[in-house]
Design a protein around this motif. Structure first.
Motif, PDB file in Angstrom:
ATOM      1  N   LYS A 101       0.828  -1.208   0.000  1.00  0.00           N
ATOM      2  CA  LYS A 101       0.000   0.000   0.000  1.00  0.00           C
ATOM      3  C   LYS A 101       0.864   1.261   0.000  1.00  0.00           C
ATOM      4  O   LYS A 101       0.557   2.240  -0.679  1.00  0.00           O
ATOM      5  CB  LYS A 101      -0.937  -0.005   1.211  1.00  0.00           C
ATOM      6  CG  LYS A 101      -2.085  -0.993   1.079  1.00  0.00           C
ATOM      7  CD  LYS A 101      -3.114  -0.816   2.184  1.00  0.00           C
ATOM      8  CE  LYS A 101      -4.317  -1.708   1.927  1.00  0.00           C
ATOM      9  NZ  LYS A 101      -5.393  -1.535   2.923  1.00  0.00           N
ATOM     10  N   VAL A 102       1.936   1.239   0.764  1.00  0.00           N
ATOM     11  CA  VAL A 102       2.842   2.386   0.798  1.00  0.00           C
ATOM     12  C   VAL A 102       3.503   2.573  -0.567  1.00  0.00           C
ATOM     13  O   VAL A 102       3.630   3.696  -1.068  1.00  0.00           O
ATOM     14  CB  VAL A 102       3.912   2.206   1.899  1.00  0.00           C
ATOM     15  CG1 VAL A 102       4.987   3.288   1.797  1.00  0.00           C
ATOM     16  CG2 VAL A 102       3.265   2.241   3.278  1.00  0.00           C
ATOM     17  N   LYS A 103       3.896   1.474  -1.180  1.00  0.00           N
ATOM     18  CA  LYS A 103       4.518   1.533  -2.507  1.00  0.00           C
ATOM     19  C   LYS A 103       3.559   2.112  -3.532  1.00  0.00           C
ATOM     20  O   LYS A 103       3.933   2.954  -4.349  1.00  0.00           O
ATOM     21  CB  LYS A 103       4.962   0.130  -2.919  1.00  0.00           C
ATOM     22  CG  LYS A 103       5.706   0.073  -4.248  1.00  0.00           C
ATOM     23  CD  LYS A 103       6.129  -1.355  -4.553  1.00  0.00           C
ATOM     24  CE  LYS A 103       6.853  -1.439  -5.890  1.00  0.00           C
ATOM     25  NZ  LYS A 103       7.220  -2.854  -6.220  1.00  0.00           N
ATOM     26  N   ALA A 104       2.305   1.677  -3.483  1.00  0.00           N
ATOM     27  CA  ALA A 104       1.302   2.187  -4.414  1.00  0.00           C
ATOM     28  C   ALA A 104       1.014   3.659  -4.165  1.00  0.00           C
ATOM     29  O   ALA A 104       0.698   4.411  -5.089  1.00  0.00           O
ATOM     30  CB  ALA A 104       0.018   1.370  -4.290  1.00  0.00           C
ATOM     31  N   PHE A 105       1.137   4.085  -2.916  1.00  0.00           N
ATOM     32  CA  PHE A 105       0.876   5.481  -2.554  1.00  0.00           C
ATOM     33  C   PHE A 105       1.924   6.402  -3.154  1.00  0.00           C
ATOM     34  O   PHE A 105       1.620   7.542  -3.533  1.00  0.00           O
ATOM     35  CB  PHE A 105       0.859   5.610  -1.035  1.00  0.00           C
ATOM     36  CG  PHE A 105       0.372   6.935  -0.529  1.00  0.00           C
ATOM     37  CD1 PHE A 105      -0.980   7.179  -0.394  1.00  0.00           C
ATOM     38  CD2 PHE A 105       1.271   7.937  -0.184  1.00  0.00           C
ATOM     39  CE1 PHE A 105      -1.445   8.405   0.075  1.00  0.00           C
ATOM     40  CE2 PHE A 105       0.822   9.158   0.279  1.00  0.00           C
ATOM     41  CZ  PHE A 105      -0.542   9.399   0.417  1.00  0.00           C
ATOM     42  N   GLY A 106       3.168   5.944  -3.228  1.00  0.00           N
ATOM     43  CA  GLY A 106       4.247   6.751  -3.784  1.00  0.00           C
ATOM     44  C   GLY A 106       5.198   7.235  -2.706  1.00  0.00           C
ATOM     45  O   GLY A 106       4.761   7.838  -1.722  1.00  0.00           O
ATOM     46  N   GLU A 107       6.485   6.962  -2.879  1.00  0.00           N
ATOM     47  CA  GLU A 107       7.478   7.276  -1.853  1.00  0.00           C
ATOM     48  C   GLU A 107       7.593   8.767  -1.578  1.00  0.00           C
ATOM     49  O   GLU A 107       7.556   9.210  -0.429  1.00  0.00           O
ATOM     50  CB  GLU A 107       8.840   6.707  -2.255  1.00  0.00           C
ATOM     51  CG  GLU A 107       9.927   6.929  -1.213  1.00  0.00           C
ATOM     52  CD  GLU A 107      11.264   6.329  -1.628  1.00  0.00           C
ATOM     53  OE1 GLU A 107      12.264   6.635  -0.966  1.00  0.00           O
ATOM     54  OE2 GLU A 107      11.298   5.574  -2.618  1.00  0.00           O
ATOM     55  N   GLU A 108       7.742   9.571  -2.631  1.00  0.00           N
ATOM     56  CA  GLU A 108       7.906  11.014  -2.432  1.00  0.00           C
ATOM     57  C   GLU A 108       6.654  11.630  -1.830  1.00  0.00           C
ATOM     58  O   GLU A 108       6.726  12.479  -0.933  1.00  0.00           O
ATOM     59  CB  GLU A 108       8.246  11.685  -3.765  1.00  0.00           C
ATOM     60  CG  GLU A 108       9.633  11.339  -4.296  1.00  0.00           C
ATOM     61  CD  GLU A 108       9.980  12.120  -5.546  1.00  0.00           C
ATOM     62  OE1 GLU A 108       9.179  13.015  -5.926  1.00  0.00           O
ATOM     63  OE2 GLU A 108      11.037  11.845  -6.142  1.00  0.00           O
ATOM     64  N   ARG A 109       5.526  11.199  -2.325  1.00  0.00           N
ATOM     65  CA  ARG A 109       4.259  11.704  -1.802  1.00  0.00           C
ATOM     66  C   ARG A 109       4.118  11.348  -0.324  1.00  0.00           C
ATOM     67  O   ARG A 109       3.686  12.167   0.481  1.00  0.00           O
ATOM     68  CB  ARG A 109       3.116  11.103  -2.615  1.00  0.00           C
ATOM     69  CG  ARG A 109       1.730  11.543  -2.207  1.00  0.00           C
ATOM     70  CD  ARG A 109       0.704  10.768  -3.001  1.00  0.00           C
ATOM     71  NE  ARG A 109      -0.656  11.096  -2.639  1.00  0.00           N
ATOM     72  CZ  ARG A 109      -1.703  10.330  -2.920  1.00  0.00           C
ATOM     73  NH1 ARG A 109      -1.528   9.189  -3.574  1.00  0.00           N
ATOM     74  NH2 ARG A 109      -2.919  10.683  -2.563  1.00  0.00           N
ATOM     75  N   MET A 110       4.501  10.127   0.036  1.00  0.00           N
ATOM     76  CA  MET A 110       4.421   9.704   1.426  1.00  0.00           C
ATOM     77  C   MET A 110       5.345  10.544   2.300  1.00  0.00           C
ATOM     78  O   MET A 110       4.961  10.976   3.410  1.00  0.00           O
ATOM     79  CB  MET A 110       4.772   8.219   1.562  1.00  0.00           C
ATOM     80  CG  MET A 110       4.735   7.687   2.984  1.00  0.00           C
ATOM     81  SD  MET A 110       3.098   7.832   3.765  1.00  0.00           S
ATOM     82  CE  MET A 110       2.234   6.462   2.986  1.00  0.00           C
ATOM     83  N   GLN A 111       6.549  10.806   1.843  1.00  0.00           N
ATOM     84  CA  GLN A 111       7.485  11.619   2.613  1.00  0.00           C
ATOM     85  C   GLN A 111       6.923  13.009   2.878  1.00  0.00           C
ATOM     86  O   GLN A 111       7.036  13.540   3.990  1.00  0.00           O
ATOM     87  CB  GLN A 111       8.826  11.711   1.887  1.00  0.00           C
ATOM     88  CG  GLN A 111       9.615  10.411   1.871  1.00  0.00           C
ATOM     89  CD  GLN A 111      10.897  10.523   1.073  1.00  0.00           C
ATOM     90  OE1 GLN A 111      11.132  11.506   0.364  1.00  0.00           O
ATOM     91  NE2 GLN A 111      11.750   9.509   1.175  1.00  0.00           N
ATOM     92  N   ARG A 112       6.307  13.595   1.866  1.00  0.00           N
ATOM     93  CA  ARG A 112       5.722  14.934   2.022  1.00  0.00           C
ATOM     94  C   ARG A 112       4.604  14.916   3.074  1.00  0.00           C
ATOM     95  O   ARG A 112       4.531  15.788   3.930  1.00  0.00           O
ATOM     96  CB  ARG A 112       5.156  15.435   0.694  1.00  0.00           C
ATOM     97  CG  ARG A 112       6.182  15.813  -0.344  1.00  0.00           C
ATOM     98  CD  ARG A 112       5.561  16.660  -1.444  1.00  0.00           C
ATOM     99  NE  ARG A 112       4.387  16.009  -2.034  1.00  0.00           N
ATOM    100  CZ  ARG A 112       4.432  15.176  -3.088  1.00  0.00           C
ATOM    101  NH1 ARG A 112       5.594  14.889  -3.651  1.00  0.00           N
ATOM    102  NH2 ARG A 112       3.333  14.655  -3.582  1.00  0.00           N
ATOM    103  N   GLU A 113       3.765  13.897   2.983  1.00  0.00           N
ATOM    104  CA  GLU A 113       2.609  13.871   3.883  1.00  0.00           C
ATOM    105  C   GLU A 113       2.999  13.483   5.311  1.00  0.00           C
ATOM    106  O   GLU A 113       2.360  13.915   6.268  1.00  0.00           O
ATOM    107  CB  GLU A 113       1.536  12.939   3.321  1.00  0.00           C
ATOM    108  CG  GLU A 113       1.000  13.421   1.976  1.00  0.00           C
ATOM    109  CD  GLU A 113      -0.457  13.071   1.757  1.00  0.00           C
ATOM    110  OE1 GLU A 113      -1.170  12.804   2.740  1.00  0.00           O
ATOM    111  OE2 GLU A 113      -0.882  13.080   0.581  1.00  0.00           O
ATOM    112  N   VAL A 114       4.032  12.681   5.461  1.00  0.00           N
ATOM    113  CA  VAL A 114       4.531  12.371   6.804  1.00  0.00           C
ATOM    114  C   VAL A 114       5.080  13.639   7.453  1.00  0.00           C
ATOM    115  O   VAL A 114       4.826  13.903   8.640  1.00  0.00           O
ATOM    116  CB  VAL A 114       5.609  11.266   6.746  1.00  0.00           C
ATOM    117  CG1 VAL A 114       6.403  11.220   8.050  1.00  0.00           C
ATOM    118  CG2 VAL A 114       4.967   9.907   6.486  1.00  0.00           C
TER     119      VAL A 114
END
Length: 410
Positions: free
Chosen positions: A295-308
């Motif tokens: 799920k994290v992979k599908a969400f997108g690494e860069e996008r996840m970093q920004r939202e974290v």
């Protein structure tokens, strides 16, 4: 005049032939853009057997109903506070069992004195309960999302050992406990607690792995999101998108921050022994950890970093707004001291007993008013000797809270 008419007719014919060509030529970039978007979506990594995660967008609608499987020592109290804050803020109803622990969720465990929903359904379950599909479907709104949290089993057991003060209760250290040649039924009741709360624990020590995995896959079809304690902030971001909430809705203040002096360092061999004793939990954890990674992979690494990072900034603002200080201690954990009187801030230093007492009193007033009491007007108040000191018209009386079982501690 005939000449002029012929000229006009020729011009009209030429316009008719040229206009569609120009119109469709202008549409080609839009059609191509849509095709490109479709190709990008099709090329995104699939989460495999995981259920599809909804992504907040202009068209998504905030969800107001959630069944939260609150598993002890999996950061579940922190998450429960976030759900509770949202529910109180929006005037939602809670299903509130008298006793909390691995007890199957069902209408039977909800006392009528503070449960009066006309259809028997409620917006939120945030207490410790055991998952039961049929019971949950009777208690929850049809639109409810199903969310759980898990933790690496050896780490979870160790944390629960110290928080539950089992060294004193069993009169032995954790190291001595792990060296025992046999365990009583009472000892075994503390093993595989994740499986227990999910409602799939098998009493056999040698239950076949295939049977455990079959049950785990069945659970995966029923839960929208299983969060991972070791990846907590990423889990909260996925939760935000599942519920279509904003970042402020999921900002949190950590509950039950462990005091390091209460923990002994376990060796890898001792941790492996804990994993052997909690084998069913290990299988569940590995399965749902893989689902989470997808799920994290599908969400997108860069996008996840920004939202974290956005989440962590919101957390910092919440702590600052509440003027929280991590100074006090209760048992093996530190607690917060707050000076802000908002509902979200008042919850942070409360223990589960006090918080549940307040929620029960809130709904008891609602039920006794024939559902005319506006739940949006509730404010959390002080607890005196285990009794809610309500800022309400006192003709409603005071609820005497029931104290939770051992499993309710988190």
């Amino acid at each position: 005049m005939r000449w002029a008419s012929r000229v006009l007719a020729v011009l009209a014919t030429v316009s008719f032939l040229i206009y569609p060509t120009v119109r469709f030529a202008n549409l080609r970039p839009v059609q191509q853009e849509r095709a490109d978007d479709l190709a990008v979506m099709q090329s995104m990594p699939s989460p495999g057997p995981a259920r599809k995660l909804e992504t907040p967008a202009r068209s998504c609608v905030p969800q107001n109903s959630v069944y939260f499987l609150k598993t002890p020592k999996c950061a579940s109290t922190t998450l429960s506070r976030s759900f509770t804050a949202y529910g109180v803020k929006h005037g939602l109803t809670f299903a509130l069992p008298v006793r909390c622990g691995p007890i199957p969720i069902s209408p039977k465990i909800l006392p009528p004195e503070y449960h009066g929903s006309p259809d028997g359904r409620y917006h939120m379950v945030v207490s410790h309960t055991q998952f039961n599909k049929e019971g949950a479907e009777q208690v929850m709104k049809e639109s409810a999302k199903y969310v759980a949290t898990i933790r690496e089993p050896a780490s979870r057991f160790e944390s629960n050992w110290y928080y539950g003060n089992y060294e004193k209760k069993l009169n032995m250290t954790l190291t001595a406990f792990l060296k025992a040649s046999r365990y009583t039924r009472g000892h075994k009741s503390h093993f595989n607690k994740i499986a227990d709360y999910f409602g799939v624990k098998d009493p056999r020590d040698d239950v076949p792995e295939g049977e455990v995995l079959s049950k785990t896959k069945w659970l995966n079809e029923r839960f929208d999101l299983v969060m991972v304690t070791e990846r907590f902030d990423e889990s909260v971001v996925l939760l935000k998108h599942l519920m279509c909430w904003n970042t402020e809705d999921v900002a949190y203040i950590r509950a039950h921050v462990a005091s390091p002096e209460y923990k002994a360092e376990l060796s890898e061999a001792q941790k492996d022994r804990l994993r052997q004793l909690n084998r069913q939990d290990v299988l569940l954890y590995k399965f749902f950890r893989e689902i989470f990674e997808e799920k994290v992979k599908a969400f997108g690494e860069e996008r996840m970093q920004r939202e974290v990072e956005e989440l962590r900034q919101a957390n910092a603002r919440l702590i600052n707004d509440c003027r929280d200080e991590l100074t006090e201690k209760r048992r093996t954990v530190k607690t917060w001291k707050v000076t802000n009187n908002s509902n979200a801030c008042k919850m942070s230093p409360m223990n589960d007993i006090d918080l549940h007492s307040q929620l029960r009193e809130r709904q008891r007033i609602w039920v006794s008013s024939n559902l005319t009491y506006d739940l949006l007007t509730w404010t959390f108040t002080k607890i005196l000797n285990g009794v809610v000191e309500a800022e309400m018209p006192l003709n409603h009386g005071i609820l005497q809270p029931r104290f939770p079982t051992e499993g309710e501690s988190d």
